[in-house]
Design an enzyme around this catalytic site. Sequence first.
Site, short mmCIF file in Angstrom:
data_model
loop_
_atom_site.label_atom_id
_atom_site.label_comp_id
_atom_site.label_asym_id
_atom_site.label_seq_id
_atom_site.Cartn_x
_atom_site.Cartn_y
_atom_site.Cartn_z
N SER A 136 -35.55 -7.08 35.78
CA SER A 136 -34.24 -6.48 35.49
C SER A 136 -34.31 -4.96 35.56
O SER A 136 -33.29 -4.30 35.73
CB SER A 136 -33.79 -6.83 34.07
N HIS A 157 -32.79 -9.88 42.18
CA HIS A 157 -32.39 -9.94 40.78
C HIS A 157 -31.22 -10.90 40.59
O HIS A 157 -30.09 -10.61 40.99
CB HIS A 157 -32.02 -8.52 40.31
N GLU A 169 -28.80 -9.04 43.19
CA GLU A 169 -29.09 -7.69 43.67
C GLU A 169 -30.38 -7.76 44.50
O GLU A 169 -31.37 -8.33 44.05
CB GLU A 169 -29.28 -6.72 42.50
N ASN A 207 -26.67 -3.33 35.71
CA ASN A 207 -27.05 -2.92 34.36
C ASN A 207 -26.86 -1.43 34.16
O ASN A 207 -26.53 -0.98 33.06
CB ASN A 207 -28.49 -3.33 34.05
N1 NAD Z 1 -33.18 -13.67 30.53
C1 NAD Z 1 -32.28 -13.00 31.22
O1 NAD Z 1 -31.09 -12.96 30.88
C2 NAD Z 1 -32.69 -12.31 32.49
C3 NAD Z 1 -31.72 -12.00 33.46
C4 NAD Z 1 -32.11 -11.42 34.66
C5 NAD Z 1 -33.46 -11.10 34.87
N2 NAD Z 1 -34.37 -11.41 33.90
C6 NAD Z 1 -35.79 -11.08 34.20
O2 NAD Z 1 -36.43 -12.30 34.55
C7 NAD Z 1 -37.81 -12.25 34.14
C8 NAD Z 1 -38.09 -13.45 33.26
O3 NAD Z 1 -37.26 -13.40 32.12
P1 NAD Z 1 -36.99 -14.70 31.23
O4 NAD Z 1 -35.89 -14.35 30.31
O5 NAD Z 1 -36.90 -15.90 32.10
O6 NAD Z 1 -38.37 -14.74 30.41
P2 NAD Z 1 -39.01 -15.98 29.65
O7 NAD Z 1 -39.83 -15.40 28.55
O8 NAD Z 1 -37.98 -17.01 29.31
O9 NAD Z 1 -39.99 -16.64 30.73
C9 NAD Z 1 -41.14 -15.99 31.19
C10 NAD Z 1 -42.12 -17.08 31.63
O10 NAD Z 1 -43.22 -16.45 32.30
C11 NAD Z 1 -44.37 -17.17 31.96
N3 NAD Z 1 -45.57 -16.39 32.23
C12 NAD Z 1 -46.07 -15.35 31.54
N4 NAD Z 1 -47.22 -14.93 32.11
C13 NAD Z 1 -47.45 -15.73 33.20
C14 NAD Z 1 -48.46 -15.79 34.19
N5 NAD Z 1 -49.49 -14.96 34.17
N6 NAD Z 1 -48.36 -16.72 35.16
C15 NAD Z 1 -47.32 -17.60 35.17
N7 NAD Z 1 -46.32 -17.58 34.26
C16 NAD Z 1 -46.38 -16.66 33.28
C17 NAD Z 1 -44.19 -17.49 30.47
O11 NAD Z 1 -45.04 -18.53 30.04
C18 NAD Z 1 -42.72 -17.86 30.45
O12 NAD Z 1 -42.53 -19.25 30.65
C19 NAD Z 1 -38.00 -10.90 33.47
O13 NAD Z 1 -38.49 -9.98 34.40
C20 NAD Z 1 -36.58 -10.53 33.03
O14 NAD Z 1 -36.40 -9.15 32.90
C21 NAD Z 1 -34.04 -12.00 32.73
#
Ligand code: NAD
Length: 431
Positions: A136, A157, A169, A207
């Site tokens: 993000s 994104h 994006e 954002n």
């Molecule tokens: N949640 C949102 O609203 C949102 C929206 C857009 C973008 N994002 C971006 O998406 C990404 C993920 O966010 P999220 O909310 O899904 O997080 P989340 O915490 O729900 O999921 C992250 C996952 O990554 C896994 N992980 C961590 N280290 C790892 C590794 N070494 N190998 C494999 N898997 C691994 C974790 O076990 C977890 O299941 C981030 O970069 C976040 O900024 C989030």
Amino acid sequence: MRNGAAWQLNTQLGGDAMYIYKVGVAGAGTMGAQIAQVVSFAGLPVVLADRDESLARRGVDTVRAIYQARVAKGKMTPEQLEEKMLLVTASPNLDGLHDADLIIEAVSEELPLKQRVFRELDRICSRSAILASNTSALSISAIASATTRPGKVIGLHFFNPAYAMPLVEVIPGLGTDPQTVDDVVGFSESLRKQPVIVKECAGFLVNRLLSPYLNEAVWCLQDGDVSIKEIDQDMVAFGMPVGPFALLDTVGLDIALDVARILHRSYGPRMAPAPLLEAFVKAGRIGIKTGKGFYDYGVEKDSLDGDLERLRTQVWQLSGRQPTKWSRLRPLLAMVNEAVIALQEGVASARDIDLAMAAGTGFPSEKGGPLHLADHIGIDHVLQELDELQERVGIRFWPAPMLRRLVDAGFTGQAAGRGFFSYDPIMARMR
Ligand SMILES: NC(=O)c1ccc[n+]([C@@H]2O[C@H](COP(=O)([O-])OP(=O)(O)OC[C@H]3O[C@@H](n4cnc5c(N)ncnc54)[C@H](O)[C@@H]3O)[C@@H](O)[C@H]2O)c1
């Protein structure tokens, strides 16, 4: 619409054909699972990888739950659900992504972790594979620097929930090949998403523009004689799908504050987080996930009024108060001004900025987006309002220089037939 088991990209552009037969998703959390659902829904096989078997399986279960909700709504049959689920497999580690043509990384938002994951993907995956990040806010170029293929690394994104939000994006880093950009744009379209190419900058586009709008709503609450409900209702009356405080509670005030701080670091004083936002986070009122934020949810009902008064008074004692009257123009103009600054910087075209805000935030489509709104209000009027706000409220409303240039040249918006967009005078008369 391009759809099906594999999509040959860019033949129409005359570039090297890029086939995406198989997609990998690294990180099977909230976003990883949603992205895997979107990919499988478009008919492509997808491997969902996490740190261990149970985390990967949990991601696959989430994909199934998203499909089950569609079945419950009568949007697909149970048989179609099973067909789609055949496309989704789990992997207990990144090795399972070795034969994917495109890998979308969605691990937690930490640069060292992402760099580690990209280094590993670079080693595991074929040289032709594209490595995309769903970050993000982190720098795509910094993530790419961990690989030996920066030309094949890009930001892609998605917005939460990915199955409902039409926007993606597409963010090239400093070293991304134009071919990779084309490939990812074509791939996004094959998912039935609306891709918008965004020049790399803090917060990317949506954002970056949404944060000052939300932050300004909090400033208004902090300074004004206005309630949370009144502000939310007024912004919904304007056409926003939800009010700023309901949205902040959904996103999480802690996440919104993190974003605001990142933007503040990059863009300076105009993005300084409102002290009341910091006070709410400090007090543990961080949104729906904890049962209380700008509204009360669940068990601890009716604690808001007392907390709001206490926190507001605390903030006034520390940073003073500038009593102001609520006007929806304040948060809207914070967004409009940032949109103009982003346009000046070439982050995206005027059309794409408006498209992204409509598809990424639900900015009312009949208003067209922040730049169309400025054209509609009159750019001369926007400039005048910003000048006044800058004197009365603070330096954060310093008008984007492009506004003055447009006004001086007579590009004052819709009424003049030209502003950020041009308006056909004949069509305008007929309307
Ligand atoms: N949640 C949102 O609203 C949102 C929206 C857009 C973008 N994002 C971006 O998406 C990404 C993920 O966010 P999220 O909310 O899904 O997080 P989340 O915490 O729900 O999921 C992250 C996952 O990554 C896994 N992980 C961590 N280290 C790892 C590794 N070494 N190998 C494999 N898997 C691994 C974790 O076990 C977890 O299941 C981030 O970069 C976040 O900024 C989030």
